[in-house]
Design an enzyme around this catalytic site. Sequence first.
Site, short mmCIF file in Angstrom:
data_model
loop_
_atom_site.label_atom_id
_atom_site.label_comp_id
_atom_site.label_asym_id
_atom_site.label_seq_id
_atom_site.Cartn_x
_atom_site.Cartn_y
_atom_site.Cartn_z
N GLU A 201 37.92 41.95 39.85
CA GLU A 201 38.77 41.72 41.03
C GLU A 201 39.81 42.83 41.24
O GLU A 201 40.98 42.55 41.50
CB GLU A 201 39.46 40.35 40.92
CG GLU A 201 38.48 39.18 40.96
CD GLU A 201 39.17 37.83 40.99
OE1 GLU A 201 38.73 36.97 41.77
OE2 GLU A 201 40.12 37.63 40.22
N GLU A 275 31.69 34.42 41.77
CA GLU A 275 32.49 33.27 41.36
C GLU A 275 32.53 32.27 42.50
O GLU A 275 33.23 32.47 43.49
CB GLU A 275 33.92 33.68 40.98
CG GLU A 275 34.03 34.47 39.70
CD GLU A 275 35.49 34.71 39.29
OE1 GLU A 275 36.38 34.04 39.86
OE2 GLU A 275 35.72 35.56 38.43
#
Length: 637
Positions: A201, A275
């Site tokens: 991320e 995710e």
Amino acid sequence: MDMHSAFGFRLSLRQRYLLLLVAVGLVIYHFSRSRPELRRMPRVEGLRADSSHFTLEGKPLRILGGSIHYFRVPRPYWEDRLLKLKACGLNTLTTYVPWNLHEPERGVFNFEDELDLEAYLHLAARLGLWVILRPGPYICAEWDLGGLPSWLLRDPNMKLRTTYPGYTQAVNSFFDKLLKKVVPHQYSKGGPIIAFQVENEYGSYAKDEAFMSFMKEALLSRGITELLLTSDGERGVVRGGVKGVLKTLNFQKLNVSNVRYLEEIQPQKPKMVMEYWTGWFDLWGELHHVYSAEEMTRVVKEILELDMSINLYMFHGGTNFGFMNGALAVKLPAPKPMVTSYDYDAPLSEAGDYTPKYHLLRNLFSLYHTQPLPELPALQERKAYQPLVIQQHMSLWDSLHLTDKPFKSERPVNMENLPVNNNNGQSYGYTLYETIITSGGTLDSRNNVRDRALVFVDKHFVGVLDYKTQELALPEGKEKRTLSLLVENSGRVNFGDTLDDQRKGLVGDIELNKQVLRDFIIHSLSMKPGFVNRLEKSGPWVSVRPSFPSFFKAKLHVSTVPKDTFIKLPTWGKGVVFINGRNLGRYWSIGPQQTLYLPATWLHSGNNQVIVFEEQETDGKIQFSSIPDYGMPVDAQ
């Protein structure tokens, strides 16, 4: 005797050669039966992202993945959890790698027991699961400092997640050790790993344009040959990417426009949700987050109908054992620490139970298999043991002789810069700062307490200093008295742009009546297993009315085979529970979490050592339950 006379006839050279091949083959077969790792054969073509679908060995593959972190699950339960993942219809296991556990001191590595990553990879392979490895080094994961080791913060100029030399040198050293273990488990070498994630991320951070290229090269230069991918929230998918690496998305609510945007910036590539958040995490002092099973299944169905691959985060959350929970970064008034449980309202519960989410997903994923799914593995038995009554305790002050030698300093020193643990500083737990005062008045922390301090004058409790309360009135007195501040690291922030500012303990001066205090004696109270075992065997344990803070001791007798259970402490305030020297985690009466998961594998038949460190109050009763209590629920949306 030669080969001619042995067989009674003459063999040609070709026949001899063929006979030798058969003999060698039989030997290899014999050893491969007893050593499965010898059955590995190099594959031809690994996971590819050259078209709108993933391919493996040139054949289409849809990744149906689930996250289970080996470091959040007791090792004896790894197989149980992975079998349940496979029985749900998933074909891929994903896991992070926690740098701070694997390298607790600079240059000192641990890949044993609960941290045996290679054993976890072997297990996945044996069970027929592919693996996507997310080696970080930053992982977020609601884990202390996002998985980065606290000794990095000994450098006052440290710039985490950048190409700052102090950081890249540490990453290179860790990857030298980690990837040497991982490379043999790649798909191309007969192992289960089909892909690697580059960092994590980074689009939500993105402070250094050169950093992701460095991270990509850190993998490639050490022999990683499988598919590389990045993983980002909807807004960071571009900023977190790097050339030549597949971009994937993270989210809970499906926004089709974001999927279309991914197609536009990455045409003719497979689409994947790295995710898909099946639930959410909890924070001390708030409510327990839940996410509707029906809503979750509906979104997963939509993702699959869009011809996307998916990874469920989490499929099984597990537990933030010990002091390893992270904290949520909020601007005001302070970071909020995560609870000990990482149940996450996931399809498989903290203790490995099937939930309604599990059964709905199993029904859905079965539609994407041509063969029936495996039978459901049996559940672990649980038991509510009889309550315990504490009969002995030892005050914090009486335990100090069992800690490392205290450190004298003119000024307060933060935990990470203490000269302990081979000069790697203190990572977790509590730190006790003591100095002499000669008057009462106003104690001002100047917001230098990280994160919470119990304040004492001559061992008498005065109050608490934290981010909200920065001043306390100290009782008057002109004689010399000892001022003590027991400071807890409640968990470092794991996400956001404040990672460089996560030093704990006293991070600066404190004042009494506007005068800066000096000349401290500092005790490191990291409460590692060695200390807890010394504590149990040493004195003075007494049975008179306790003072606080104190350690409390009891024995849990298990007469048969141990069973999973939950510890419940309804009359206790705040502290930590240790079972047979292992740190089970923190409890806190403010909730939402009201029970601590105690796996049977941490117990044994006979007497089990129970030690509780309590900060402020208890009636000394320890209860057990067969079901968890995570507090009042609130919708995660």
